[in-house]
Design an enzyme around this catalytic site. Structure first.
Site, short mmCIF file in Angstrom:
data_model
loop_
_atom_site.label_atom_id
_atom_site.label_comp_id
_atom_site.label_asym_id
_atom_site.label_seq_id
_atom_site.Cartn_x
_atom_site.Cartn_y
_atom_site.Cartn_z
N GLY A 1 45.45 -83.20 42.30
CA GLY A 1 45.45 -82.57 41.09
C GLY A 1 44.55 -81.63 40.89
N GLN B 1 41.81 -73.44 38.67
CA GLN B 1 40.44 -73.04 39.82
C GLN B 1 41.37 -72.08 41.32
OE1 GLN B 1 41.47 -77.89 39.74
NE2 GLN B 1 39.38 -78.00 41.43
N CYS C 1 35.57 -82.95 44.07
CA CYS C 1 36.59 -81.58 43.19
C CYS C 1 37.08 -81.21 44.40
CB CYS C 1 36.21 -80.78 42.41
SG CYS C 1 36.59 -80.11 41.80
N LEU C 2 38.52 -80.48 44.21
CA LEU C 2 38.57 -79.20 45.50
C LEU C 2 37.39 -77.95 44.96
CD1 LEU C 2 41.99 -79.02 45.37
CD2 LEU C 2 40.53 -80.54 46.64
N HIS D 1 39.87 -85.05 34.38
CA HIS D 1 39.07 -84.52 35.31
C HIS D 1 40.08 -82.91 35.02
CE1 HIS D 1 37.63 -83.46 39.11
NE2 HIS D 1 38.66 -82.21 39.43
N GLU D 2 41.33 -82.61 34.95
CA GLU D 2 42.29 -81.26 35.36
C GLU D 2 41.95 -80.62 33.59
OE1 GLU D 2 42.90 -80.11 37.76
OE2 GLU D 2 42.58 -82.70 38.42
N HIS E 1 39.39 -79.10 33.79
CA HIS E 1 39.04 -77.89 33.89
C HIS E 1 39.28 -76.65 34.14
CE1 HIS E 1 37.65 -78.40 38.16
NE2 HIS E 1 38.58 -79.43 38.28
ZN ZN Z 1 38.03 -80.10 39.80
#
Ligand code: ZN
Length: 183
Positions: free
Chosen positions: A47, A52, A96-97, A138-139, A142
């Site tokens: 995701g 991000q 998380c990236l 989670h997304e 963000h």
């Molecule tokens: Zn993330």
């Protein structure tokens, strides 16, 4: 085109993203969505939120079960919104990236109903549990400037923040020629 994924503690990760208006759906927004999918597969991740990649728009991409050589079906969603959130569940070893070198169990809602728009401005609704539910939460977090580390204990978070800052300092020192670092 692969985009740079912002990393904690970049302040842009804390921005609250604005809703996408129908008239904003143009070639540039479609290119952004394509880039986000490409970036997600490249990282690799399941995701990615526009926040991000430094774009404060309510746009996410998700693909829970893609594989290197298999089918890829990125879900591209505008203005995703949690309509119903029920129960409690533990999202195990979430990562998380944008939060390098860290994973943690996170308490999340067990079931969510998410409403969103597609790039064709079609309204879609998903009922999700388990990984899909956690990924939505989670997304969407963000887009509100929230990171998964905001949901863990203060002690665990502070340990991570300290470790991350030390790592960033070390990286910085390696880049700077000896004797030129100040303090
Ligand atoms: Zn993330």
């Amino acid at each position: 085109m692969i985009r740079e994924v912002l990393q904690f503690p970049d302040a842009r990760l804390r921005q609250k993203a604005a809703a996408v208006e129908r008239h904003e759906i143009d070639d540039a927004l479609r290119a952004l969505a394509d880039d986000m999918a490409e970036t997600m597969y490249d990282e690799p991740g399941i995701g990615l939120a526009a926040t991000q990649v430094g774009v404060a728009k309510r746009l996410i991409v998700m693909d829970l079960d893609w594989s290197e050589d298999g089918e890829r079906n990125p879900r591209i969603l505008l203005n995703p919104e949690i309509r119903v959130a029920e129960g409690k569940a533990v999202s195990e070893q979430e990562g998380c990236l944008s939060v390098p070198d860290f994973k943690s169990d996170v308490e999340r809602h067990a079931r969510v109903v998410v409403r969103a728009r597609t790039l064709d401005w079609e309204e879609v609704e998903f009922e999700a549990t388990e990984l899909e539910s956690f990924c939505f939460q989670h997304e969407i977090d963000h887009l509100d400037g929230i990171l998964f580390i905001d949901h863990i204990s203060k002690l665990k978070r502070e340990l991570y923040v300290r470790r991350r800052k030390k790592q960033l300092r070390r990286d910085q020192e390696e880049r700077e020629p000896a004797g030129h670092a100040d303090g």
